[in-house]
Design a protein around this motif. Sequence first.
Motif, PDB file in Angstrom:
ATOM      1  N   CYS A  48     -34.697  65.908  23.375  1.00 18.68           N
ATOM      2  CA  CYS A  48     -34.842  64.625  22.692  1.00 18.68           C
ATOM      3  C   CYS A  48     -33.836  64.605  21.543  1.00 18.68           C
ATOM      4  O   CYS A  48     -33.809  65.532  20.731  1.00 18.68           O
ATOM      5  N   VAL A  50     -32.009  62.127  18.515  1.00 13.78           N
ATOM      6  CA  VAL A  50     -32.204  60.882  17.777  1.00 13.78           C
ATOM      7  C   VAL A  50     -31.189  60.767  16.637  1.00 13.78           C
ATOM      8  O   VAL A  50     -31.112  61.650  15.775  1.00 13.78           O
ATOM      9  N   ALA A  64     -35.082  62.173  26.177  1.00 18.26           N
ATOM     10  CA  ALA A  64     -34.880  60.870  25.556  1.00 18.26           C
ATOM     11  C   ALA A  64     -33.705  60.928  24.600  1.00 18.26           C
ATOM     12  O   ALA A  64     -33.414  61.971  24.009  1.00 18.26           O
ATOM     13  N   LEU A  83     -37.728  53.070  26.797  1.00 18.86           N
ATOM     14  CA  LEU A  83     -38.300  54.103  25.937  1.00 18.86           C
ATOM     15  C   LEU A  83     -39.260  53.529  24.904  1.00 18.86           C
ATOM     16  O   LEU A  83     -40.390  54.003  24.757  1.00 18.86           O
ATOM     17  N   LEU A  87     -43.421  54.067  24.548  1.00 17.82           N
ATOM     18  CA  LEU A  87     -44.041  54.684  23.373  1.00 17.82           C
ATOM     19  C   LEU A  87     -44.973  53.728  22.652  1.00 17.82           C
ATOM     20  O   LEU A  87     -45.692  54.150  21.738  1.00 17.82           O
ATOM     21  N   LEU A 124     -42.100  60.665  20.008  1.00 17.09           N
ATOM     22  CA  LEU A 124     -41.347  61.383  21.046  1.00 17.09           C
ATOM     23  C   LEU A 124     -41.857  62.809  21.211  1.00 17.09           C
ATOM     24  O   LEU A 124     -41.965  63.319  22.328  1.00 17.09           O
ATOM     25  N   TYR A 128     -43.203  63.888  25.027  1.00 12.98           N
ATOM     26  CA  TYR A 128     -42.374  64.739  25.883  1.00 12.98           C
ATOM     27  C   TYR A 128     -42.733  66.207  25.706  1.00 12.98           C
ATOM     28  O   TYR A 128     -43.025  66.661  24.595  1.00 12.98           O
ATOM     29  N   TRP A 130     -40.894  68.856  25.361  1.00 11.79           N
ATOM     30  CA  TRP A 130     -39.486  69.103  25.087  1.00 11.79           C
ATOM     31  C   TRP A 130     -39.197  70.575  24.802  1.00 11.79           C
ATOM     32  O   TRP A 130     -40.026  71.311  24.286  1.00 11.79           O
ATOM     33  N   PHE A 133     -35.139  69.613  20.343  1.00 13.31           N
ATOM     34  CA  PHE A 133     -35.270  68.334  19.643  1.00 13.31           C
ATOM     35  C   PHE A 133     -34.281  68.315  18.491  1.00 13.31           C
ATOM     36  O   PHE A 133     -34.221  69.255  17.691  1.00 13.31           O
TER      37      PHE A 133
END
Length: 221
Positions: A48, A50, A64, A83, A87, A124, A128, A130, A133
């Motif tokens: 993920c 961001v 993501a 997405l 969420l 997120l 997820y 994950w 991140f």
Amino acid sequence: PCITTGMNPGKINTQSLAPFRRDEFQPNTGEENVEVWDVVDHCGGTACVVNIPTIVEAYDIDGAMVSGFLSTGESTNVSPPDLMESLDLEADLHISWEDVDREEDIFTAAMDIAEQRFDLVRALMDAYDWDFFLVNFDAPDRIAHSRLKYMDEDHPFYSEKGNRRYGGQLQECYERLDSMLSDLIPEDGNVFVISDHGMEPCHWRFNINDWLIEEGYLVLE
């Protein structure tokens, strides 16, 4: 790009992150370079990512992706495309900084985005399973550029009024981000807190072309 690829500027062939041209602004991301989340994806992991500046357009990975703050789109783009709907989260992480009064409103605008980004990251992390991140909180950069002059009595733009009104905002920013991070950092795993550069007051600058023109060494057509 150095942080996310593990290579130095020479190897990634990036002299400037954001070259300006007469008719466009296009971040230089070094498209041929492999980012760390691409390695995770290639090895079968879930990532993920961001608000990383090198991501101008979000693309498909196992996980993501939310584009970075240098994205020139009208709104922040994401992958997968649904997405935000999945969420069940409303967050507008794109802001036109030209519309923000950098003297009056920069702190409120930057911290509002940080709060929305925290909500997105928390959602997120819960949605997820994950392996990797990565998130960038750029509020300290935005606020420091505007407020450091009110924290340094030797700065040419320092004022006691400005210090009383704005001098504590950078400290408040760090305290609020620390509180957010304490809610995000997992109990196990490897955690890296990284800054892409330092920050200190700029007391003066030297525009070499202006000096060359004044001294007669440079003539413009």
